[in-house]
Scaffold this motif. Sequence first.
Motif, PDB file in Angstrom:
ATOM      1  N   ASN A  58       0.821  -1.210   0.000  1.00 27.62           N
ATOM      2  CA  ASN A  58       0.000   0.000   0.000  1.00 27.62           C
ATOM      3  C   ASN A  58       0.856   1.262   0.000  1.00 27.62           C
ATOM      4  OD1 ASN A  58      -2.294  -1.564   0.065  1.00 27.62           O
ATOM      5  ND2 ASN A  58      -2.643  -1.293   2.247  1.00 27.62           N
ATOM      6  N   ARG A  59       1.930   1.246   0.785  1.00 31.99           N
ATOM      7  CA  ARG A  59       2.813   2.410   0.876  1.00 31.99           C
ATOM      8  C   ARG A  59       3.498   2.657  -0.463  1.00 31.99           C
ATOM      9  NH1 ARG A  59       8.231   3.524   2.149  1.00 31.99           N
ATOM     10  NH2 ARG A  59       8.473   5.535   3.210  1.00 31.99           N
ATOM     11  N   THR A  62       0.886   4.077  -2.889  1.00 36.02           N
ATOM     12  CA  THR A  62       0.556   5.450  -2.526  1.00 36.02           C
ATOM     13  C   THR A  62       1.699   6.395  -2.869  1.00 36.02           C
ATOM     14  OG1 THR A  62      -0.898   4.670  -0.756  1.00 36.02           O
ATOM     15  CG2 THR A  62      -0.178   6.962  -0.620  1.00 36.02           C
ATOM     16  N   ARG A  63       2.915   6.020  -2.518  1.00 38.03           N
ATOM     17  CA  ARG A  63       4.079   6.872  -2.811  1.00 38.03           C
ATOM     18  C   ARG A  63       4.256   7.058  -4.316  1.00 38.03           C
ATOM     19  NH1 ARG A  63       9.108   4.614  -0.627  1.00 38.03           N
ATOM     20  NH2 ARG A  63       9.985   6.433  -1.619  1.00 38.03           N
ATOM     21  N   LYS A  65       1.990   7.205  -6.538  1.00 36.41           N
ATOM     22  CA  LYS A  65       0.926   8.049  -7.101  1.00 36.41           C
ATOM     23  C   LYS A  65       0.899   9.463  -6.533  1.00 36.41           C
ATOM     24  CE  LYS A  65      -2.161   4.415  -8.586  1.00 36.41           C
ATOM     25  NZ  LYS A  65      -3.544   4.213  -8.953  1.00 36.41           N
ATOM     26  N   TYR A  69       3.569  11.971   2.706  1.00 34.19           N
ATOM     27  CA  TYR A  69       2.682  12.856   3.464  1.00 34.19           C
ATOM     28  C   TYR A  69       3.435  14.123   3.855  1.00 34.19           C
ATOM     29  CZ  TYR A  69       0.524  14.493   7.828  1.00 34.19           C
ATOM     30  OH  TYR A  69      -0.019  15.256   8.831  1.00 34.19           O
ATOM     31  N   VAL A  98      -6.011  15.314  -0.206  1.00 35.27           N
ATOM     32  CA  VAL A  98      -6.202  13.873  -0.014  1.00 35.27           C
ATOM     33  C   VAL A  98      -7.061  13.670   1.234  1.00 35.27           C
ATOM     34  CG1 VAL A  98      -5.031  11.673   0.446  1.00 35.27           C
ATOM     35  CG2 VAL A  98      -3.984  13.351  -1.110  1.00 35.27           C
ATOM     36  N   PHE A 118      -7.048   6.251   2.903  1.00 35.62           N
ATOM     37  CA  PHE A 118      -6.495   7.379   2.148  1.00 35.62           C
ATOM     38  C   PHE A 118      -7.300   7.392   0.855  1.00 35.62           C
ATOM     39  CE2 PHE A 118      -1.731   7.046   3.590  1.00 35.62           C
ATOM     40  CZ  PHE A 118      -2.108   6.822   4.888  1.00 35.62           C
ATOM     41  N   ASN A 119      -7.801   8.559   0.436  1.00 34.78           N
ATOM     42  CA  ASN A 119      -8.597   8.614  -0.779  1.00 34.78           C
ATOM     43  C   ASN A 119      -8.335   9.919  -1.518  1.00 34.78           C
ATOM     44  OD1 ASN A 119     -10.482   8.054  -2.751  1.00 34.78           O
ATOM     45  ND2 ASN A 119     -12.242   8.263  -1.418  1.00 34.78           N
ATOM     46  N   SER A 120      -8.187   9.820  -2.838  1.00 35.54           N
ATOM     47  CA  SER A 120      -8.007  11.002  -3.665  1.00 35.54           C
ATOM     48  C   SER A 120      -8.189  10.606  -5.127  1.00 35.54           C
ATOM     49  CB  SER A 120      -6.585  11.577  -3.477  1.00 35.54           C
ATOM     50  OG  SER A 120      -5.638  10.775  -4.151  1.00 35.54           O
ATOM     51  N   LEU A 123      -5.213   8.545  -6.330  1.00 39.63           N
ATOM     52  CA  LEU A 123      -5.185   7.180  -5.763  1.00 39.63           C
ATOM     53  C   LEU A 123      -6.230   6.286  -6.417  1.00 39.63           C
ATOM     54  CD1 LEU A 123      -4.599   7.893  -1.968  1.00 39.63           C
ATOM     55  CD2 LEU A 123      -2.978   6.910  -3.600  1.00 39.63           C
TER      56      LEU A 123
END
Length: 125
Positions: A58-59, A62-63, A65, A69, A98, A118-120, A123
């Motif tokens: 997941n990390r 996320t990173r 895309k 943080y 986000v 986490f949502n955007s 993502l």
Amino acid sequence: MSPETVVSGEEAAEVLAYAEPIAENVMQGFNEGNYTMYSRDFSAEMKRSLDAAAFERNRDLTRSKIGLYVAKESPVVTDAGEYIAVNYRAKFEGEDGVALRFVFRKDDPSHELHGLWFNSPKLRG
């Protein structure tokens, strides 16, 4: 599932008193790639569903895309029946706005984390 209602005033302040340090710790653990730190406040169910291997996948996704943080702001506390949620708008290196969602069980005095999202647009894309 019943609709969520926004919590304000003293009740929201009480929730934020425990939720803010937990959220910061989760996000610092995310940035550092430190699963022990990231999962420190997870419930047993969360640790089973989001183990170290899932965290790494997941990390990495996320990173790739939206980056790491940077900061969060504007917490909104919502009542979702037996759960209470704290929702933030966060800035990451590659995207602003986000949605971060931290969910706690109301009847849990240990304030373990029972949900994390986490949502955007990036993502979801």
